[in-house]
Design a protein around this motif. Structure first.
Motif, PDB file in Angstrom:
ATOM      1  N   ARG A  41       0.821  -1.216   0.000  1.00 55.28           N
ATOM      2  CA  ARG A  41       0.000   0.000   0.000  1.00 55.28           C
ATOM      3  C   ARG A  41       0.854   1.265   0.000  1.00 55.28           C
ATOM      4  O   ARG A  41       0.603   2.197  -0.748  1.00 55.28           O
ATOM      5  CB  ARG A  41      -0.932  -0.024   1.213  1.00 55.28           C
ATOM      6  CG  ARG A  41      -1.832   1.154   1.310  1.00 55.28           C
ATOM      7  CD  ARG A  41      -2.601   1.148   2.639  1.00 55.28           C
ATOM      8  NE  ARG A  41      -3.510   2.255   2.640  1.00 55.28           N
ATOM      9  CZ  ARG A  41      -4.727   2.231   2.145  1.00 55.28           C
ATOM     10  NH1 ARG A  41      -5.200   1.122   1.620  1.00 55.28           N
ATOM     11  NH2 ARG A  41      -5.487   3.300   2.178  1.00 55.28           N
ATOM     12  N   GLU A  42       1.857   1.311   0.861  1.00 54.70           N
ATOM     13  CA  GLU A  42       2.698   2.504   0.979  1.00 54.70           C
ATOM     14  C   GLU A  42       3.422   2.800  -0.341  1.00 54.70           C
ATOM     15  O   GLU A  42       3.475   3.947  -0.781  1.00 54.70           O
ATOM     16  CB  GLU A  42       3.707   2.336   2.110  1.00 54.70           C
ATOM     17  CG  GLU A  42       4.543   3.570   2.348  1.00 54.70           C
ATOM     18  CD  GLU A  42       5.490   3.406   3.527  1.00 54.70           C
ATOM     19  OE1 GLU A  42       6.443   4.204   3.601  1.00 54.70           O
ATOM     20  OE2 GLU A  42       5.295   2.498   4.349  1.00 54.70           O
ATOM     21  N   LYS A  43       3.967   1.767  -0.952  1.00 56.51           N
ATOM     22  CA  LYS A  43       4.663   1.945  -2.228  1.00 56.51           C
ATOM     23  C   LYS A  43       3.696   2.450  -3.303  1.00 56.51           C
ATOM     24  O   LYS A  43       4.039   3.340  -4.085  1.00 56.51           O
ATOM     25  CB  LYS A  43       5.295   0.628  -2.668  1.00 56.51           C
ATOM     26  CG  LYS A  43       6.076   0.724  -3.951  1.00 56.51           C
ATOM     27  CD  LYS A  43       6.719  -0.601  -4.295  1.00 56.51           C
ATOM     28  CE  LYS A  43       7.462  -0.515  -5.608  1.00 56.51           C
ATOM     29  NZ  LYS A  43       8.072  -1.794  -5.967  1.00 56.51           N
ATOM     30  N   PHE A  44       2.489   1.889  -3.348  1.00 54.87           N
ATOM     31  CA  PHE A  44       1.499   2.322  -4.327  1.00 54.87           C
ATOM     32  C   PHE A  44       1.122   3.786  -4.125  1.00 54.87           C
ATOM     33  O   PHE A  44       1.107   4.571  -5.070  1.00 54.87           O
ATOM     34  CB  PHE A  44       0.234   1.451  -4.252  1.00 54.87           C
ATOM     35  CG  PHE A  44      -0.869   1.955  -5.134  1.00 54.87           C
ATOM     36  CD1 PHE A  44      -0.881   1.647  -6.488  1.00 54.87           C
ATOM     37  CD2 PHE A  44      -1.880   2.756  -4.631  1.00 54.87           C
ATOM     38  CE1 PHE A  44      -1.884   2.128  -7.311  1.00 54.87           C
ATOM     39  CE2 PHE A  44      -2.882   3.250  -5.445  1.00 54.87           C
ATOM     40  CZ  PHE A  44      -2.889   2.932  -6.791  1.00 54.87           C
ATOM     41  N   ILE A  45       0.829   4.162  -2.885  1.00 56.00           N
ATOM     42  CA  ILE A  45       0.442   5.547  -2.580  1.00 56.00           C
ATOM     43  C   ILE A  45       1.565   6.502  -2.969  1.00 56.00           C
ATOM     44  O   ILE A  45       1.322   7.537  -3.599  1.00 56.00           O
ATOM     45  CB  ILE A  45       0.081   5.710  -1.087  1.00 56.00           C
ATOM     46  CG1 ILE A  45      -1.170   4.900  -0.746  1.00 56.00           C
ATOM     47  CG2 ILE A  45      -0.091   7.168  -0.716  1.00 56.00           C
ATOM     48  CD1 ILE A  45      -2.456   5.415  -1.310  1.00 56.00           C
ATOM     49  N   ASN A  46       2.795   6.172  -2.608  1.00 59.21           N
ATOM     50  CA  ASN A  46       3.932   7.043  -2.946  1.00 59.21           C
ATOM     51  C   ASN A  46       4.108   7.184  -4.452  1.00 59.21           C
ATOM     52  O   ASN A  46       4.302   8.288  -4.967  1.00 59.21           O
ATOM     53  CB  ASN A  46       5.222   6.519  -2.313  1.00 59.21           C
ATOM     54  CG  ASN A  46       5.244   6.699  -0.815  1.00 59.21           C
ATOM     55  OD1 ASN A  46       4.558   7.553  -0.273  1.00 59.21           O
ATOM     56  ND2 ASN A  46       6.033   5.889  -0.139  1.00 59.21           N
ATOM     57  N   ARG A  47       4.053   6.069  -5.158  1.00 57.55           N
ATOM     58  CA  ARG A  47       4.255   6.100  -6.611  1.00 57.55           C
ATOM     59  C   ARG A  47       3.118   6.848  -7.316  1.00 57.55           C
ATOM     60  O   ARG A  47       3.357   7.658  -8.209  1.00 57.55           O
ATOM     61  CB  ARG A  47       4.362   4.678  -7.132  1.00 57.55           C
ATOM     62  CG  ARG A  47       4.750   4.595  -8.569  1.00 57.55           C
ATOM     63  CD  ARG A  47       5.067   3.175  -8.946  1.00 57.55           C
ATOM     64  NE  ARG A  47       5.577   3.144 -10.309  1.00 57.55           N
ATOM     65  CZ  ARG A  47       6.192   2.130 -10.832  1.00 57.55           C
ATOM     66  NH1 ARG A  47       6.384   1.041 -10.123  1.00 57.55           N
ATOM     67  NH2 ARG A  47       6.612   2.177 -12.075  1.00 57.55           N
ATOM     68  N   ALA A  48       1.881   6.578  -6.924  1.00 58.33           N
ATOM     69  CA  ALA A  48       0.738   7.234  -7.548  1.00 58.33           C
ATOM     70  C   ALA A  48       0.700   8.723  -7.211  1.00 58.33           C
ATOM     71  O   ALA A  48       0.354   9.551  -8.066  1.00 58.33           O
ATOM     72  CB  ALA A  48      -0.555   6.552  -7.114  1.00 58.33           C
ATOM     73  N   THR A  49       1.070   9.085  -5.995  1.00 65.28           N
ATOM     74  CA  THR A  49       1.096  10.496  -5.605  1.00 65.28           C
ATOM     75  C   THR A  49       2.160  11.248  -6.406  1.00 65.28           C
ATOM     76  O   THR A  49       1.917  12.358  -6.885  1.00 65.28           O
ATOM     77  CB  THR A  49       1.363  10.645  -4.096  1.00 65.28           C
ATOM     78  OG1 THR A  49       0.304   9.994  -3.378  1.00 65.28           O
ATOM     79  CG2 THR A  49       1.415  12.102  -3.684  1.00 65.28           C
ATOM     80  N   THR A  50       3.319  10.635  -6.568  1.00 65.07           N
ATOM     81  CA  THR A  50       4.371  11.259  -7.386  1.00 65.07           C
ATOM     82  C   THR A  50       3.903  11.441  -8.821  1.00 65.07           C
ATOM     83  O   THR A  50       4.118  12.503  -9.423  1.00 65.07           O
ATOM     84  CB  THR A  50       5.660  10.414  -7.336  1.00 65.07           C
ATOM     85  OG1 THR A  50       6.112  10.355  -5.978  1.00 65.07           O
ATOM     86  CG2 THR A  50       6.745  11.007  -8.215  1.00 65.07           C
TER      87      THR A  50
END
Length: 72
Positions: A41-50
């Protein structure tokens, strides 16, 4: 449907920039988490937010303020 890392990466990169605001990505992450117990989840949120920030940088460009004083 069991989704894989490739699916998550695609959604983060291609769909992430299309949401109205990055906070909407948490709702998407909630749904994706149900598709695969190994979902990061954290990796997805970071990547999508970027991806969202890169795509929407011009919409929210802040102007530099020369004199940030409050007159009394």
């Amino acid at each position: 449907m069991r989704m894989s890392k490739q699916h998550f990466d695609f959604i983060a990169e291609k769909v992430g920039p299309l949401v109205g605001w990055p906070s909407d990505l948490h709702e998407i992450a909630d749904q994706l988490q149900e598709t695969n117990p190994k979902f990061n989840r954290e990796k997805f949120i970071n990547r999508a937010t970027t991806a969202w920030e890169n795509a929407n940088a011009d919409r929210f460009k802040l102007e530099e303020i020369d004199d940030d004083q409050i007159p009394y």
